[in-house]
Enzyme design. Structure first.
Site, short mmCIF file in Angstrom:
data_model
loop_
_atom_site.label_atom_id
_atom_site.label_comp_id
_atom_site.label_asym_id
_atom_site.label_seq_id
_atom_site.Cartn_x
_atom_site.Cartn_y
_atom_site.Cartn_z
N TYR A 94 0.83 -1.21 0.00
CA TYR A 94 0.00 0.00 0.00
C TYR A 94 0.87 1.25 0.00
CZ TYR A 94 -4.34 -2.46 0.00
OH TYR A 94 -5.40 -3.24 -0.40
N GLN A 111 -15.80 3.01 -6.94
CA GLN A 111 -15.12 1.87 -6.30
C GLN A 111 -13.64 2.22 -6.10
OE1 GLN A 111 -16.51 -2.02 -8.45
NE2 GLN A 111 -17.00 -0.30 -9.77
N HIS A 147 -15.32 1.55 -1.57
CA HIS A 147 -14.21 0.69 -1.12
C HIS A 147 -13.20 1.43 -0.26
CE1 HIS A 147 -15.10 -2.28 -4.69
NE2 HIS A 147 -15.99 -2.35 -3.72
N CYS A 182 -0.75 1.03 17.16
CA CYS A 182 -1.64 2.12 17.53
C CYS A 182 -1.21 2.67 18.90
CB CYS A 182 -3.06 1.57 17.59
SG CYS A 182 -4.26 2.70 18.25
N CYS A 232 -3.95 1.72 21.64
CA CYS A 232 -4.23 0.38 22.18
C CYS A 232 -3.18 -0.67 21.82
CB CYS A 232 -5.60 -0.09 21.71
SG CYS A 232 -5.60 -0.59 19.97
N SER A 288 -15.22 -3.38 -14.57
CA SER A 288 -15.42 -4.69 -15.18
C SER A 288 -16.70 -5.34 -14.66
CB SER A 288 -14.23 -5.60 -14.88
OG SER A 288 -14.06 -5.73 -13.48
#
Ligand code: OAD
Length: 243
Positions: A71, A106, A124, A152, A155, A194
């Site tokens: 990513y 999307q 998305h 994080c 937490c 698509s």
């Protein structure tokens, strides 16, 4: 590009238009699509990477750094991309106020917003956001150069990109808005998708079931049985020639 005269009539005269976009709308900005690519010199993402490994919770839990780094790479690629004429034409149409135009995408790249669209329903998620897997606290800033998954501060959970992965539910409010816009429109445009990934791919059928005309814009027409008119061509050209 050939656009059927009846299709043009519907585009000009519809009161309420819903547009669903997919990766093909960003293709002309140089963003890779997931499945097919008109330009054969480029490869689609899922022909190079396994979606189960890169875009599922199981894939993330198996190897969080692999997914995080993928990513981060996609984000660094996207930083060099600009909205194209299709993004801009849709934004202008939305702002013209002559017809009601609702945009559902999307895509997670944020290029519709960069092209001037103020109201975009993102089915998305958005690749520029992150949140904690455990407590869901959101983290948008400060993760640019981070190469490994971070914990994080609230937490200790792992922080993940705020996109929808395979097997996950769509954001509830976004899906509600998309269903309602599809249900109430008289023209539904399916652009650059698509139509293989549900539930998004089912919106055209929902619109059609309520009497809307469905027009698909794609250089490689899909086999969708709900399409009334198929415009074979690229998105930017379609908007420039039809609006
Ligand atoms: P796909 O990659 O499946 O499809 C892109 C479509 O765009 C193809 O049908 C192309 O023929 C078409 N296309 C290519 N260039 C175009 C252009 N210039 N103008 C118009 N159309 C063009 O992308 P999506 O349908 O968006 O989800 O994929 C849906 C979802 O599958 C994505 O949101 C992503 C993916 O897995 C998740 O990651 C959850």
């Amino acid at each position: 590009m050939e656009i059927d005269n009846d299709a043009l009539y519907h585009i000009k005269n519809a009161k309420c238009v819903t547009i669903l976009t997919g990766a093909g709308v960003s293709a002309e900005s140089g963003v890779a699509t997931f499945r097919s690519y008109k330009d054969e010199t480029k490869e689609s993402l899922w022909s190079q990477y396994d979606p189960q490994k890169m875009a599922s919770l199981e894939g993330f839990l198996e190897n969080p750094n692999r997914v995080w780094q993928w990513y981060q790479w996609r984000r660094s690629e996207l930083k060099t991309k600009e909205p194209n004429d299709a993004h801009k034409a849709i934004a202008k149409w939305q702002q013209s106020n002559s017809q009601s135009v609702t945009l559902i995408t999307q895509n997670v790249d944020g290029l519709h917003q960069a092209g001037g669209s103020q109201n975009v329903t993102e089915l998305h998620g958005n690749i520029w956001g992150n949140h904690c897997l455990q407590c869901r606290t959101e983290y948008k800033e400060g993760v640019d150069d981070i190469e490994e998954v971070i914990e994080c501060p609230e937490c200790g959970g792992q922080i993940r990109p705020s996109v929808v992965w395979f097997g996950e539910a769509l954001p509830e409010h976004a899906w509600r808005d998309a269903e309602s816009a599809s249900y109430s429109c008289d023209l539904f445009l399916s652009v650059g998708t698509s139509s293989q990934v549900y539930p998004a791919a089912g919106l055209a059928a929902l619109a059609k079931s309520q009497g809307a005309t469905v027009i698909e814009i794609n250089p490689e027409p899909t086999e969708s049985s709900v399409v009334d008119y198929c415009v074979k061509g690229i998105a930017s050209k379609f908007f420039l020639e039809s609006l």
